[in-house]
Structure formats: C-alpha cells, structure tokens
Motif scaffolding. Structure first.
Motif, PDB file in Angstrom:
ATOM      1  N   HIS A  89       0.583  -1.419   0.077  1.00 34.34           N
ATOM      2  CA  HIS A  89       0.000  -0.282  -0.061  1.00 34.34           C
ATOM      3  C   HIS A  89       0.667   1.014   0.203  1.00 34.34           C
ATOM      4  CE1 HIS A  89      -3.641   2.949   0.856  1.00 34.34           C
ATOM      5  NE2 HIS A  89      -4.220   2.253   1.157  1.00 34.34           N
ATOM      6  N   PHE A  90       0.777   2.017  -0.552  1.00 35.83           N
ATOM      7  CA  PHE A  90       2.210   2.985  -1.517  1.00 35.83           C
ATOM      8  C   PHE A  90       1.666   3.970  -0.109  1.00 35.83           C
ATOM      9  CE2 PHE A  90       2.973   0.594  -5.531  1.00 35.83           C
ATOM     10  CZ  PHE A  90       4.398   1.171  -5.709  1.00 35.83           C
ATOM     11  N   THR A  91       0.528   4.320   0.546  1.00 35.40           N
ATOM     12  CA  THR A  91       0.335   5.109   1.320  1.00 35.40           C
ATOM     13  C   THR A  91       1.483   5.223   2.813  1.00 35.40           C
ATOM     14  OG1 THR A  91      -1.452   5.816  -0.039  1.00 35.40           O
ATOM     15  CG2 THR A  91      -0.778   6.603   3.229  1.00 35.40           C
ATOM     16  N   HIS A  92       1.040   3.415   3.351  1.00 34.99           N
ATOM     17  CA  HIS A  92       1.718   2.851   4.412  1.00 34.99           C
ATOM     18  C   HIS A  92       2.919   2.415   4.394  1.00 34.99           C
ATOM     19  CE1 HIS A  92      -1.636   4.303   5.968  1.00 34.99           C
ATOM     20  NE2 HIS A  92      -2.942   3.035   4.881  1.00 34.99           N
ATOM     21  N   ASP A  93       2.680   1.603   2.852  1.00 36.48           N
ATOM     22  CA  ASP A  93       4.390   0.419   2.783  1.00 36.48           C
ATOM     23  C   ASP A  93       5.820   1.047   2.364  1.00 36.48           C
ATOM     24  OD1 ASP A  93       2.177  -0.989   4.315  1.00 36.48           O
ATOM     25  OD2 ASP A  93       1.954  -2.139   2.489  1.00 36.48           O
ATOM     26  N   THR A  94       6.646   0.224   2.907  1.00 36.67           N
ATOM     27  CA  THR A  94       7.616   1.362   2.173  1.00 36.67           C
ATOM     28  C   THR A  94       8.216  -0.028   1.104  1.00 36.67           C
ATOM     29  OG1 THR A  94       9.215  -0.117   3.813  1.00 36.67           O
ATOM     30  CG2 THR A  94       8.394   2.560   4.269  1.00 36.67           C
ATOM     31  N   ASP A  95       7.753  -1.093   1.556  1.00 37.19           N
ATOM     32  CA  ASP A  95       7.960  -2.749   0.793  1.00 37.19           C
ATOM     33  C   ASP A  95       6.875  -3.600  -0.309  1.00 37.19           C
ATOM     34  OD1 ASP A  95       9.486  -4.163  -0.759  1.00 37.19           O
ATOM     35  OD2 ASP A  95      11.159  -4.037   0.577  1.00 37.19           O
ATOM     36  N   ASN A  96       6.850  -4.436  -0.229  1.00 37.82           N
ATOM     37  CA  ASN A  96       5.853  -5.494  -0.265  1.00 37.82           C
ATOM     38  C   ASN A  96       6.092  -6.529   1.034  1.00 37.82           C
ATOM     39  OD1 ASN A  96       5.855  -4.900  -3.206  1.00 37.82           O
ATOM     40  ND2 ASN A  96       5.970  -6.790  -4.180  1.00 37.82           N
ATOM     41  N   ARG A  97       4.804  -6.201   1.086  1.00 37.37           N
ATOM     42  CA  ARG A  97       4.321  -8.041   2.445  1.00 37.37           C
ATOM     43  C   ARG A  97       3.514  -8.501   1.873  1.00 37.37           C
ATOM     44  NH1 ARG A  97       1.234  -2.664   6.058  1.00 37.37           N
ATOM     45  NH2 ARG A  97       1.583  -4.901   7.746  1.00 37.37           N
ATOM     46  N   PRO A  98       3.752 -10.084   2.890  1.00 41.40           N
ATOM     47  CA  PRO A  98       3.415 -11.332   2.259  1.00 41.40           C
ATOM     48  C   PRO A  98       2.063 -10.565   2.878  1.00 41.40           C
ATOM     49  CG  PRO A  98       4.589 -11.559   3.952  1.00 41.40           C
ATOM     50  CD  PRO A  98       5.749 -10.007   3.760  1.00 41.40           C
ATOM     51  N   LEU A  99       1.342 -11.785   1.788  1.00 41.85           N
ATOM     52  CA  LEU A  99      -0.726 -11.847   2.563  1.00 41.85           C
ATOM     53  C   LEU A  99      -0.016 -13.249   2.742  1.00 41.85           C
ATOM     54  CD1 LEU A  99      -1.808 -10.655  -1.195  1.00 41.85           C
ATOM     55  CD2 LEU A  99      -0.987  -9.373   1.079  1.00 41.85           C
ATOM     56  N   ASP A 100      -1.695 -13.397   3.794  1.00 40.18           N
ATOM     57  CA  ASP A 100      -1.580 -14.385   4.501  1.00 40.18           C
ATOM     58  C   ASP A 100      -2.367 -15.778   3.218  1.00 40.18           C
ATOM     59  OD1 ASP A 100      -4.246 -16.825   5.349  1.00 40.18           O
ATOM     60  OD2 ASP A 100      -4.014 -14.936   7.278  1.00 40.18           O
ATOM     61  N   GLU A 101      -1.417 -16.233   2.704  1.00 41.58           N
ATOM     62  CA  GLU A 101      -2.036 -17.184   2.162  1.00 41.58           C
ATOM     63  C   GLU A 101      -2.888 -18.366   2.137  1.00 41.58           C
ATOM     64  OE1 GLU A 101       0.836 -20.543   1.597  1.00 41.58           O
ATOM     65  OE2 GLU A 101       2.572 -18.967   1.419  1.00 41.58           O
ATOM     66  N   GLU A 102      -3.996 -18.116   3.012  1.00 39.54           N
ATOM     67  CA  GLU A 102      -5.259 -19.481   3.294  1.00 39.54           C
ATOM     68  C   GLU A 102      -6.343 -18.016   2.906  1.00 39.54           C
ATOM     69  OE1 GLU A 102      -8.291 -21.321   6.280  1.00 39.54           O
ATOM     70  OE2 GLU A 102      -5.804 -20.881   6.996  1.00 39.54           O
ATOM     71  N   VAL A 103      -6.231 -17.077   3.306  1.00 38.30           N
ATOM     72  CA  VAL A 103      -7.359 -15.742   3.204  1.00 38.30           C
ATOM     73  C   VAL A 103      -7.318 -15.411   1.446  1.00 38.30           C
ATOM     74  CG1 VAL A 103      -8.412 -13.482   3.470  1.00 38.30           C
ATOM     75  CG2 VAL A 103      -7.968 -15.121   5.379  1.00 38.30           C
ATOM     76  N   TRP A 104      -6.046 -14.735   1.148  1.00 38.95           N
ATOM     77  CA  TRP A 104      -5.626 -15.448  -0.269  1.00 38.95           C
ATOM     78  C   TRP A 104      -6.094 -16.591  -1.031  1.00 38.95           C
ATOM     79  CZ3 TRP A 104      -5.212 -10.966  -3.047  1.00 38.95           C
ATOM     80  CH2 TRP A 104      -4.711 -10.492  -3.499  1.00 38.95           C
TER      81      TRP A 104
END
Length: 345
Positions: free
Chosen positions: A219-234
């Motif tokens: 999220h370009f407003t909050h994150d400085t880099d990529n963050r992994p997603l929850d595999e199960e939910v995704w």
C-alpha cells in the motif's frame, strides 16, 4: 539525279518511317493478362462472416454502421488489432495464374484439389438477402498457394496461402479482445488498484504482485516495501477473481473523442490494472496487461461503467461486474497481510 525523283524518295522514306514508328497495322503490344479476381463484393455489403477451419467455427455479425460482434459471445466485439482490415480482406483477393493450365480451369473432380473436404470454408452474408461461399482445399506443390472455389461456379483458382491463413486464424485463434479474457491466476504478475478522484493528487494505491507462486502487496500510503499476504485468505477469497471480471457486457460500441464524462469515467479516477505474462508466436515470454478506467455505477447497482485504456480512436464503454470491482476496491483499506493474521491468531 532528277530533283523530282529525289523529292519523291524523301516522301516515301518519311512515310515508311511513320509507318514503322506508329505501325497502324500492328496489334497492341502483347501484355501479360492481369490476374483474375477470386470474387469481388462491396466492402459495405458484407454483414455476416462465418469461418470454418477444420472443426473450429466462428462467426461475426455487423451491427450499426461499422461495428462487429461475435455471434458466440453476447455483444462482444473482436479485438481491434486483429479485426482491422478483415472485412476489406474479404471483399475479394486477386489470384495467381501459375501452374493452372487452361484445360484445368473447370473443376471436374473436387476431390482432386481437396475441395470435397476443404480445410477452410468461408460464408459471407451480404445485403439484399444474398450470400457467397468459398472454399480452400489442398496446397499446391510449392506450398505457396491453395486451390480455391466459389460455390456455384466451376472455375478453379489459386489463392495465396497467407490470405487463407489469416482467415483460418479467425476460427482457430478467435480474436477475443484482451479486456474480455479472464486470466489464469498463475499467469498474473501484478494487480494495481487505485481509488482515484479526478483532480486529487496521490490517491490510495495498492499494488499486488506474484513471484514464484507467492503473493505480496504494498500500500503506497503505508508501506515502504512489499509485504506477504495471508495465503489462506488470499487463496479462498481473492485468487478465484484476480484474473478478471468475467461476464463483461458492452454499453456503447463507439464513443468518439474519448469523452466519457456521461459515464463518470476519468483518467484520474478509479482504476484496476491486471498485468499478466504472455507468449509470442515465437515462444518469447513477455508481460502484458489491461487497465480498466472505472466510472459510475449503473442505476441498478449491478455494474460499473468502464473503458479499457487504449490508444485506439474508438473505445467501447463496458459494463463490468460491480461486486468484482468492489471486492478489489475494498482490498485497498483491508489488505490481508500475513503478519496481521498471525498477530490476531
């Protein structure tokens, strides 16, 4: 020498020169005859096209003045890049005289030329309740042409292979528009979701990426880099829809001047971009994509008006599923990061 005799010789010489130069007794210079036409119809008279290549069949119908749609898809037009020039191509090709002797110009045995079980059959529906059908059979010995026949006429023709190949591809590889296809999630490289508002700078922007089967987001407003997603939910909630909206409909086929204000569509407004890997005809892997610029919802709330971003002069107004778009828009403020799921657990 008598001057009168000399003058007479001069007159005779001039006359002979004129005859040699102008030669009124000779026929016109022999010129090779022009290649005959396989058939000719008016570009504007073609209103329906059906192409059969082997077991593959596809057909198209003209609507309005210049728009075409698939018969097999509800109101979906063919890809402009693939379709451009097809109708002109079908208005009639010239043919080659090579390797056809005069006594073979009438077809006595269609099987001899593969015309009893042709590789390509094209039927053209024309204005005035007319139609025309032609067939392409075996290739010639040199492999550069195919034998052709217009149904109802006995003449045999040679048609350049490239012409038949282009037409056959309409059935073998239908010209679906890029924005219509739903992609395999495994081919998705990136999804960009922008909650833009016309005139507002730095809108909320979420980028989702897949690399080696693992999904992450920033999220370009909050994150400085990529963050992994929850595999199960995704996997359960988002992978099934990430390849595209599906069931796209067309609200308007031809909108000139890129004026989409009546549909609430703006270059700086809402948008969803899907980037995916593709393969060229030569087997080269590349990353392609489609960007939907999204406007207002329809009155019943079931669809959004949208356009596929393009440099084409005429771009259709689409109707895309509102539930699909809202699910992705809601992701911007509710990203299922893996670490947050771990903390809540």
């Amino acid at each position: 020498m008598n001057w009168k005799f000399t003058a007479a010789l001069v007159v005779v010489a001039v006359a002979i020169g004129a005859v040699v130069y102008f030669n009124p007794f000779a026929g016109e210079e022999d010129r090779p005859p022009k290649d005959p036409w396989f058939y000719q119809v008016s570009f504007d008279d073609i209103i329906h096209i059906k192409v059969q290549s082997g077991d593959n069949v596809e057909s198209f119908t003209k609507i309005g003045e210049a728009s075409w749609v698939f018969d097999s898809l509800e109101g979906i037009p063919p890809s402009h890049l693939r379709w451009g020039g097809i109708v002109l191509l079908l208005s009639g090709p010239q043919t080659s005289r090579d390797d056809i002797r005069v006594e073979r110009r009438t077809i006595d045995d269609p099987a001899q030329y593969g015309l009893d079980d042709p590789g390509l059959i094209v039927n053209l529906g024309l204005t005035g309740d007319r139609d025309l059908e032609f067939r392409l059979g075996h290739k010639t010995v040199d492999g550069n042409s195919s034998y052709g026949q217009v149904i109802g006429f006995p003449q045999l023709f040679l048609i350049a292979d490239i012409w038949g190949d282009v037409l056959g591809r309409l059935a073998n590889e239908p010209p679906f528009p890029k924005w219509w296809e739903v992609r395999d999630p495994e081919t998705i490289a990136e999804v960009n979701i922008v909650l833009g508002t016309p005139g507002k700078m730095d809108p909320p922007y979420l980028r989702i990426q897949q690399k080696d089967g693992e999904w992450s987001a920033r999220h370009f407003t909050h994150d400085t880099d990529n963050r992994p997603l929850d595999e199960e939910v995704w996997a359960s909630d988002y992978i099934p829809i990430i390849g595209g909206p599906g069931n796209i409909k067309v609200a308007e086929y031809r909108v000139r001047d890129r004026d989409y204000v009546d549909w609430g569509i703006d270059q700086d407004g809402l948008s969803i971009e899907i980037r995916f890997s593709g393969l060229t005809e030569r087997g080269t892997r590349f990353v392609d994509g489609v960007l939907f610029l999204i406007g207002n919802k329809t009155e019943d709330g079931k669809h959004y008006f949208a356009v596929p971003a393009s440099d084409q002069t005429l771009v259709p107004i689409l109707l895309i599923d509102a539930e699909w778009a809202d699910t992705l828009f809601n992701l911007v403020d509710n990203v299922p990061y893996a670490e947050e799921a771990a903390q809540s657990g």
